[in-house]
Design a protein around this motif. Sequence first.
Motif, short mmCIF file in Angstrom:
data_model
loop_
_atom_site.label_atom_id
_atom_site.label_comp_id
_atom_site.label_asym_id
_atom_site.label_seq_id
_atom_site.Cartn_x
_atom_site.Cartn_y
_atom_site.Cartn_z
N ARG A 138 0.86 -1.17 0.00
CA ARG A 138 0.00 0.00 0.00
C ARG A 138 0.90 1.23 0.00
O ARG A 138 1.69 1.44 0.92
CB ARG A 138 -0.91 0.02 1.23
CG ARG A 138 -1.69 1.32 1.43
CD ARG A 138 -2.59 1.65 0.27
NE ARG A 138 -3.34 2.89 0.51
CZ ARG A 138 -4.08 3.50 -0.40
NH1 ARG A 138 -4.17 2.98 -1.61
NH2 ARG A 138 -4.72 4.61 -0.12
N PRO A 174 -5.11 -0.58 2.85
CA PRO A 174 -4.09 -1.06 3.78
C PRO A 174 -4.49 -2.37 4.47
O PRO A 174 -3.62 -3.10 4.95
CB PRO A 174 -3.97 0.08 4.80
CG PRO A 174 -5.26 0.82 4.70
CD PRO A 174 -5.68 0.71 3.27
N ARG A 175 -5.77 -2.67 4.49
CA ARG A 175 -6.23 -3.92 5.11
C ARG A 175 -5.83 -5.15 4.29
O ARG A 175 -5.89 -6.27 4.78
CB ARG A 175 -7.75 -3.88 5.30
CG ARG A 175 -8.20 -2.74 6.21
CD ARG A 175 -9.68 -2.83 6.54
NE ARG A 175 -10.11 -1.66 7.29
CZ ARG A 175 -9.94 -1.50 8.60
NH1 ARG A 175 -9.35 -2.45 9.31
NH2 ARG A 175 -10.36 -0.41 9.21
N ALA A 177 -2.81 -5.18 2.73
CA ALA A 177 -1.38 -4.97 2.49
C ALA A 177 -0.51 -5.72 3.50
O ALA A 177 -0.91 -5.95 4.65
CB ALA A 177 -1.05 -3.49 2.54
N ASP A 178 0.67 -6.09 3.03
CA ASP A 178 1.71 -6.63 3.91
C ASP A 178 2.74 -5.55 4.25
O ASP A 178 3.48 -5.69 5.21
CB ASP A 178 2.47 -7.77 3.21
CG ASP A 178 1.54 -8.86 2.72
OD1 ASP A 178 0.74 -9.35 3.51
OD2 ASP A 178 1.63 -9.20 1.52
N LEU A 180 3.79 -1.12 3.89
CA LEU A 180 3.48 0.27 3.58
C LEU A 180 4.71 0.92 2.96
O LEU A 180 5.80 0.89 3.55
CB LEU A 180 3.07 1.03 4.85
CG LEU A 180 1.79 0.59 5.55
CD1 LEU A 180 1.54 1.47 6.78
CD2 LEU A 180 0.60 0.64 4.62
N THR A 197 -3.43 4.60 8.84
CA THR A 197 -3.10 3.61 7.82
C THR A 197 -2.21 2.52 8.39
O THR A 197 -2.39 1.33 8.10
CB THR A 197 -2.39 4.29 6.62
OG1 THR A 197 -3.22 5.32 6.09
CG2 THR A 197 -2.10 3.27 5.53
N TYR A 198 -1.28 2.92 9.24
CA TYR A 198 -0.37 1.96 9.86
C TYR A 198 -1.15 0.96 10.72
O TYR A 198 -0.93 -0.25 10.65
CB TYR A 198 0.67 2.69 10.69
CG TYR A 198 1.61 1.79 11.46
CD1 TYR A 198 2.70 1.20 10.83
CD2 TYR A 198 1.40 1.53 12.82
CE1 TYR A 198 3.57 0.36 11.54
CE2 TYR A 198 2.26 0.71 13.53
CZ TYR A 198 3.33 0.12 12.87
OH TYR A 198 4.17 -0.71 13.58
N THR A 201 -3.23 -1.67 8.82
CA THR A 201 -2.52 -2.74 8.13
C THR A 201 -2.35 -3.93 9.08
O THR A 201 -1.85 -3.76 10.19
CB THR A 201 -1.14 -2.25 7.66
OG1 THR A 201 -1.30 -1.06 6.89
CG2 THR A 201 -0.44 -3.31 6.83
N LYS A 205 3.53 -6.66 9.62
CA LYS A 205 3.60 -5.67 8.55
C LYS A 205 4.99 -5.06 8.50
O LYS A 205 5.76 -5.14 9.47
CB LYS A 205 2.56 -4.58 8.77
CG LYS A 205 2.64 -3.89 10.11
CD LYS A 205 1.39 -3.10 10.38
CE LYS A 205 1.32 -2.67 11.84
NZ LYS A 205 0.02 -2.12 12.20
#
Length: 263
Positions: A138, A174-175, A177-178, A180, A197-198, A201, A205
């Motif tokens: 992401r 972001p949900r 994503a592995d 950022l 956003t962090y 995730t 991550k």
Amino acid sequence: MFTKFQKSFQTGVVTSRYPKEKEPAPLRFRGRIEIDHEKCRHCNACVEVCPTNAYTWVEEKGKRYLQMSHAKCIFCGMCEEACPFKAVTITNDFELTTKNKDNLLVKAGLDETASVEDLGTKLKEEIFSVFRRSLHVREVDAGSCNGCEWEVAALYNSPVHDLQRFGIDIVASPRHADCLLVTGPPTRNLEAALIKTYHSTPDPKMVIALGACACSGGIFSNCYATKNGIDNVVPVDVYIPGCPPRPQAIIYGFLLALKRIKK
């Protein structure tokens, strides 16, 4: 349709062979900076001319030496031009990515070899291990000038770099994503968005700081509107310096982050 097939056969494969085959950067490309402490006369020219204060004087072990941070450097080349003793040399090495921000420091004057080795120059002769898994990324713009985003777009919008061949894809949420991939100083206006956003995730991550601004604030450091680097807001696992980094440098950073490079 036949004409397109004919043109494709005539053109041949245009996809870059990097990282399996080393691909040198153009001669005028500005990459890793080296400082020859034997030539350095402490004239302070590089310190005065640097627009991002990447050069500093440090007192350690009873000795004064010059220190340069690739995290702050925007590779403008002014230091090399200003040095009257030719102690500063800008190479075209773009493999600067590291997992430890301290490894982005170049120390001139101390009997240490860690700076060059930790910057990844020794990794050039190493082979790439077998790909372990795919990576969903992401991208988060935390107030950048969009220079880094253009380089990321170059990884996907052409057959030359073709980042998807490594199993690395950009996702919309972001949900899903592995990892950022964050650009920007970040700005205070986007600080809350980056934190949300962090936390959105899923674990485990990984956070990659892309560009000088994300690594240290870049030319926007020490400003009332910025936070002087992503690591002052969220934890960072990998730093990719540059202003902006070239596409191959970003590929190198991803593979190092995935531990696909044997040390």
